[in-house]
Design an enzyme around this catalytic site. Structure first.
Site, short mmCIF file in Angstrom:
data_model
loop_
_atom_site.label_atom_id
_atom_site.label_comp_id
_atom_site.label_asym_id
_atom_site.label_seq_id
_atom_site.Cartn_x
_atom_site.Cartn_y
_atom_site.Cartn_z
N HIS B 73 -51.96 -37.40 50.45
CA HIS B 73 -50.58 -36.89 50.44
C HIS B 73 -49.50 -38.19 50.84
CE1 HIS B 73 -47.11 -34.68 51.69
NE2 HIS B 73 -47.15 -35.18 52.86
N TRP B 138 -52.12 -43.63 54.90
CA TRP B 138 -51.60 -44.10 53.86
C TRP B 138 -51.29 -45.80 54.09
CZ3 TRP B 138 -46.66 -46.61 52.70
CH2 TRP B 138 -46.12 -46.47 53.76
N SER B 165 -45.95 -51.62 38.23
CA SER B 165 -44.88 -50.86 37.66
C SER B 165 -43.59 -51.11 38.33
CB SER B 165 -45.43 -49.51 37.60
OG SER B 165 -44.31 -48.65 37.38
N SER B 166 -43.51 -50.97 39.62
CA SER B 166 -42.28 -50.94 40.32
C SER B 166 -41.64 -52.33 40.22
CB SER B 166 -42.58 -50.81 42.06
OG SER B 166 -43.11 -49.44 42.13
N HIS B 249 -42.00 -51.98 56.19
CA HIS B 249 -40.58 -51.28 56.72
C HIS B 249 -39.45 -51.33 55.52
CE1 HIS B 249 -37.97 -49.50 59.62
NE2 HIS B 249 -37.12 -50.43 59.13
N GLU B 251 -40.19 -50.82 52.58
CA GLU B 251 -40.42 -49.90 51.79
C GLU B 251 -39.63 -48.44 52.10
OE1 GLU B 251 -41.99 -49.31 48.98
OE2 GLU B 251 -42.24 -46.93 49.06
N TYR B 253 -36.83 -48.41 53.23
CA TYR B 253 -35.29 -48.52 52.94
C TYR B 253 -35.48 -48.44 51.29
CZ TYR B 253 -34.19 -48.86 57.56
OH TYR B 253 -33.96 -48.57 58.71
N SER B 264 -23.65 -40.93 47.82
CA SER B 264 -22.10 -41.71 47.67
C SER B 264 -21.50 -41.27 46.50
CB SER B 264 -22.29 -43.12 47.66
OG SER B 264 -23.02 -43.59 49.05
N HIS B 298 -41.88 -53.36 64.81
CA HIS B 298 -41.84 -51.81 65.69
C HIS B 298 -42.51 -50.88 65.22
CE1 HIS B 298 -38.60 -50.50 62.74
NE2 HIS B 298 -39.40 -49.90 62.36
N HIS B 299 -43.47 -50.81 64.12
CA HIS B 299 -44.52 -49.89 63.85
C HIS B 299 -45.68 -50.23 64.73
CE1 HIS B 299 -42.35 -48.29 60.54
NE2 HIS B 299 -41.94 -49.24 60.33
N THR B 324 -26.21 -48.10 59.61
CA THR B 324 -26.48 -47.03 59.07
C THR B 324 -25.44 -45.86 59.53
OG1 THR B 324 -28.83 -47.45 59.40
CG2 THR B 324 -28.37 -45.04 58.89
N LYS B 327 -22.29 -46.17 57.37
CA LYS B 327 -22.27 -45.16 56.13
C LYS B 327 -22.24 -43.81 56.35
CE LYS B 327 -25.22 -46.31 52.97
NZ LYS B 327 -25.07 -47.59 52.07
N ARG B 446 -51.34 -37.84 65.59
CA ARG B 446 -51.25 -37.33 64.03
C ARG B 446 -52.79 -37.58 63.62
NH1 ARG B 446 -48.08 -42.63 61.34
NH2 ARG B 446 -48.31 -41.49 59.51
#
Lengths: 374, 523, 191
Positions: B73, B138, B165-166, B249, B251, B253, B264, B298-299, B324, B327, B446
């Protein structure tokens, strides 16, 4: 009228759904904690939530005011401003100030939390797939602690008890008001030792030790779980800590030492098949049942069946070997040699061969000792 | 996919047109449909998870299959659904928004799309491997990954392909934006969506190879006797986490920043007012991108770091709240004294703004090390990142689809149904995920297939919400198909507040080849 | 149609970006030695070589409780334990402690010990002069061996640290005579 009848329907619906009403907890916040550090963390969290509430009122207030008033449908005409340096500087600086207001108390709590020095007791918690092993370094007490919830409750064949999934065969016992240092490590993969009521969480990493500590303020039983995904039975390796008085603790330690001093079996005795099968069934239900399932039906292909299985009906030597040393082909089959006693292994093999299957053989503890190469 | 074919049956080349196409619009559509298929697949997996968690006890699936579901998932939603969806937007929109005829490397564009279906099949197909897919989450933490069967290798290979690909897609995007702008389209005149993609593409080029490295090390640890993550051979399992989150991290963003871009565009259009603080938006986005490389640990507050490191990561993480916040303030200032109307794209943008801000708040709570240690690897974290990814990225993608659909297909969606889709989504989203904050605070970890009775009530609520949310998305598919088949013909400019090139300089629907001669935008 | 100059530009941009991507892939791998270097500098682990002791001044004013721990990771059935659980020492003082490995089996094997410390940041202040973790150890069948460890606690150890744990996890690397002779002996007994 309409609303109240709707609410009544909702309430009835809710009642019908909620399992075991007496046990249901509509928790909204942290669990009540039992350590000074826990209270500090709780206060910090509350402080942050007040700040967030304040910011929310301002930000969402402006947002919803604008949504309600500055609508085209109300005939509001659009202004055309699109920058204002003063405002932009203000809303960069104000958040920085607020963040400093959050960081200062957080730093204080963090520094207090890291002080693991001068403990009264050091306990090493070792994560295994899937149970915890505990060593009281000074007292010399050593034991494994596995889930004690019967499999039938998990599979919905029996009613679930009050401490469903949060109960173990042998809890960790610690005295109240003493600084307890927990060293964590792991045997196989990363686990994590988490007891919310004591506000401790520390990863257990194979090959290395880590440390954390707590000092319980009151006696009681505290329950937690492994919190780092460690494979199939990750959800089934709970932690139970019993905080008792100093005297009770001393009595407990003495009892543990007495028990471990006297071996519960006689290496030279020859046990009967029936004795071994009944002892083996318990070992099986603690250690094997999760994968190989009740009755040894297994979950092929990863977890082969024991009933009629190739190894459990094949040569005894291979059977003992795979339990002592694990499987070379299937990494899921762990080596149990260092975790189970000769008696346990003899019993569980006998149970598998003569209880689940009916070969009628008895494997004696001495056979296991021989296979270990002593 | 069918719908696209039906719609385009007047095109001469038939199915082969899509295999060989180098047209940015075709490729954009394929990206979007691919991501939608993956989205549904990942959604079904989420529903398997929530069905199992509906009640305590094991009813629906066994624990190992449950773990495979959580793993797939996550991977499918992140790499298969959200990322390709925004690449689809980039393909469709960037050339039209900067006045370019197509992407800079049209053939590479075709390759980067056609790498995706094999990767998706490999990822989903790992379920059929002996022993099933990897049940490792994941994040693919070592050394659990070493224990897995062949499914794990398929997943690693799939990640390699997706990464390739990315990277190709990103190279294409950067080159297009830097080199193919119409005369007069200076960098600081580009629509913000283009800016956000430029920054995202750089993030991708820098972050994806690191992930490729991490999973390659896992692969060699599994099969070729290396000991990167094995203490016995002088490695360290925690090192995997450092390398993974160095990618992981940014990722976050990579997923969020293009969403900021869509929002925007949508908010100024429906506020009929120019975006407030354009320059500060660009700088805020760039500083978020740079900061995202400096906060990864921080993870990992619970792995046991020196306290100095924990303090550094805590402060650096909190700092992200500043850009942030800028924004969010800019968006609200854009709405302020505007002349707002609330068509479906604007509704989703408002839903984004409200819920993403809540996700930001919980992010702030989690930034604080002592609090995070209590919540780490629990449902509070699950709730937090779903606020950011679902209410953030997914809602922005919905806003974008409704906003640009008239331009893409020349037909309008059903406004009434679109609004219903929005309200269903936002209500069920909150029913599903808001209550998970409570579960996390109460201490529910989790990735567990079964839980203690104290967690039963909120889990049941959450599961009901999840099924509601899932079915709302089937409804979205219906809205799309209806618009494609029988939607009203779109007016030339359905949104009177729109100011970007695709609305002002191109007819609706956009012609197959647009801006073959670049528009002159010099004053 | 893109003009030739813009094609050239595109190709140059492509080259630069591909270079960045390859560089970052390399960087992923560079994180491995980098991480190890950081760990060594901060003393989280230094496996293979003795530490140099610069300051040998014994600080009598402070006492540190040193705790010892060992973990045996093997499938064979041997065990390693510290002969003492704890010792109170002064920083700068030469400390000797013995770890005892008991191999009750008929198996020969090689093992590697990995040291780790609690709290982690204390690692850089534990200077090991002699340690069985510097090399792989070959253990014979039915052998019992004592491993001395000699270390000094650096007086620079932060003042608030008063308890330090030194823990070894010993991994079995290579097993020589294994399953075959164990099974053979079992068969003998059974017949």
């Amino acid at each position: 009228m309409k609303v109240s009848s709707f609410l009544r329907v909702l309430a009835v619906f809710g009642l019908a759904l909620s399992p075991g009403l007496g046990l249901a907890e509509w928790n909204l916040n942290f669990k009540p904690t039992n350590t000074i550090l826990g209270h500090d963390i709780e206060m910090l969290h509350n402080w942050i939530m007040w700040i967030i509430l304040g910011i929310s009122i301002v930000v969402f207030g402006a947002m919803f005011y604008s949504i309600l008033k500055h609508r085209k449908a109300l005939g509001h005409k659009a202004s055309h401003f699109h920058e204002n340096t003063t405002v932009e500087i203000i809303w960069t600086i104000v958040p920085v100030v607020i963040l400093i207001g959050m960081a200062i108390p957080a730093t204080k709590v963090l520094l207090a939390a890291r002080d693991t020095s001068a403990p009264d007791i050091t306990i090493k918690a070792t994560g295994y797939q899937w149970k915890w092993g505990y060593d009281y370094l000074d007292e010399g007490v050593k034991f494994y602690s596995s889930l004690s919830t019967p499999r039938d409750q998990i599979n919905g064949l029996a009613e679930k008890g009050e401490t469903y999934l949060l109960e173990v065969d042998r809890p960790v016992v610690v005295p109240v008001g003493k600084k307890v240092r927990i060293l964590t490590t792991a045997n196989d993969v990363i686990h994590s030792w988490f007891v919310p009521g004591l506000s401790v969480k520390q990863d257990a990493i194979p090959g290395f030790i880590r440390d954390t500590w707590f000092k319980a303020e009151e006696t009681g039983t505290f329950r937690g779980q492994c919190t780092e995904l460690c494979g199939k039975e990750h959800g089934f390796m709970p932690i139970v800590v019993e905080v008792v008085t100093e005297e009770e603790y001393k009595t407990w330690v003495a009892a543990q030492l007495a028990e471990s001093g006297a071996p519960s079996f006689d290496a030279n005795k020859t046990y009967t098949v029936a004795e071994l099968v009944s002892a083996g069934e318990q070992v099986y239900n603690t250690n094997c049942v999760a994968c190989h399932q009740p009755g040894g039906v297994g979950m092929p292909p990863t977890f082969p069946a024991i009933k009629g299985g190739k190894i459990a009906t094949g040569p005894i030597g291979d059977h003992i070997d795979i339990i002592l040393n694990g499987s070379k082909k299937n990494p899921m089959m762990a080596a149990w040699g260092s975790q189970l006693t000769d008696m346990d292994i003899a019993a569980v093999i006998t149970y598998q061969r003569s209880g689940i299957n009916d070969l009628g053989e008895a494997i004696q503890p001495g056979d296991v000792a021989t296979a270990r190469g002593i | 996919m069918e719908a696209v074919h039906d719609h385009d049956h007047h095109q001469p080349a038939g199915l082969m047109r899509y295999v060989t196409t180098t047209n940015h619009k075709d490729i954009g559509s394929m990206y979007l449909w691919f991501s939608f298929v993956m989205f549904l697949m990942g959604g079904v997996m989420a529903l398997v998870i929530r069905a199992e968690l509906f009640q305590p006890g094991l009813q629906v699936v066994q624990p190992e299959f449950f773990n495979q579901m959580t793993t797939l998932h996550g991977l499918i939603m992140v790499f298969g659904a959200i990322m390709p969806a925004f690449v689809g937007f980039a393909n469709w929109q960037i050339p039209m928004m900067i006045g370019a005829p197509d992407m800079a490397f049209p053939r590479m564009n075709n390759w980067s799309f056609w790498l995706l279906p094999p990767a998706g099949i490999l990822l989903a197909g790992s379920l059929l491997a002996p022993g099933g897919a990897g049940g490792v989450g994941w994040t693919l933490y070592a050394p659990l990954t070493v224990q897995q069967g062949m499914g794990m290798d398929m997943m690693i290979f799939s990640i390699h392909i997706l990464g390739m690909s990315s990277i190709m897609g990103s190279i294409n995007i950067v080159t297009t934006i830097l080199n193919l702008r119409a005369p007069g389209m200076t960098m600081m005149k580009m629509p913000l969506f283009v800016w956000t993609w430029l920054i995202t593409a750089y993030l991708l080029i820098a972050a994806m190879p690191v992930l490729a490295g991490a999973v390659t090390m896992t692969l060699t640890d599994r099969h070729f006797g290396t000991h990167f993550f094995n203490a016995a051979g002088g490695g360290d399992p925690v090192m995997y986490q450092h390398i993974f989150w160095f990618f992981g991290h940014p990722e976050v963003y990579i997923i969020a920043i293009p969403a900021f871009g869509v929002i925007s565009e949508v908010i100024p259009t429906f506020s009929r007012k120019p975006l407030f603080g354009y320059a500060s938006m660009v700088y805020a986005t760039a500083s978020i991108a740079i900061l995202s490389f400096l906060v990864w640990a921080h993870h990992m507050y619970t792995v046991g770091m020196p306290v100095e490191a924990q303090l550094y990561y805590m402060f650096a993480t909190m700092l992200i709240a500043v850009p942030t916040g800028v924004k969010v303030f800019n968006w609200i200032a854009t709405m302020w004294k505007g002349s707002m109307s609330f068509e479906t794209p604007m509704l989703f943008a408002q839903g984004f703004l409200f819920l993403f801000t809540i996700g930001g708040f919980t992010g702030l709570v989690l930034a604080l090390t002592p609090v995070d240690i209590q919540l780490h690897d629990g449902y509070y974290v699950v709730a937090h990142f779903h606020y950011v990814m679902v209410a953030g990225a997914l809602f922005a993608a919905f806003a974008g689809v409704y906003y640009w659909l008239p331009k893409w297909i020349g037909r309008m969606y059903d406004e009434r149904l679109g609004k219903i889709h929005f309200w269903l989504s936002i209500i069920f989203f909150n029913v599903t995920f808001f209550v998970q904050h409570f579960l996390g605070l109460a201490g529910m970890p989790r990735r567990i297939p079964d839980y203690a009775l104290q967690f039963a009530d909120w889990n049941m609520v959450s599961s009901i919400g999840a099924f509601g949310f899932g079915f709302s998305q089937i409804f979205f598919l219906y809205i799309l198909l209806k618009a494609i088949k029988s939607g009203e013909k779109a007016p030339e400019k359905p949104w009177d507040g729109a100011t970007t090139l695709e609305w002002t300089h191109l007819p609706t629907p956009a012609p197959y080849h647009s801006f073959e001669t670049p528009p002159n935008l010099k004053d | 149609m893109a003009s030739d100059t813009s094609k050239l530009e595109n190709r140059q941009t492509l080259k630069k970006l591909v270079f960045i991507a390859i560089l970052m892939f390399g960087f992923g791998y560079a994180l491995v030695p980098l991480y190890k270097k950081i760990c060594e500098v901060t003393g989280v682990y230094s496996l293979t070589k003795p530490d140099e002791v610069v300051n040998t001044q014994v600080d009598e004013s402070r006492s540190i409780v040193l705790e010892f721990d060992a973990n045996s990771r093997n499938e064979t059935g041997w065990e390693i334990i510290p002969l003492e659980n704890r010792k109170t020492v002064h920083p700068g003082e030469l400390v000797q402690v013995t770890f005892k490995l008991t191999n009750p089996t008929a198996t020969t094997f090689e093992a590697q010990a990995i040291p780790s410390y609690g709290p982690k940041e204390a690692g850089q202040y534990v200077k090991k002069l002699e340690c069985f973790c510097f090399t792989q150890q070959k253990i014979n069948a039915n052998e019992t061996r004592d491993f001395p460890v000699v270390l000094v606690i650096d007086p620079e150890l932060p003042k608030d640290v008063t308890t330090v744990t030194l823990s070894y996890t010993m991994f079995e690397i290579e097993v020589k005579s294994t399953t075959e002779n164990r099974q053979a002996s079992l068969r003998e007994r059974q017949s």
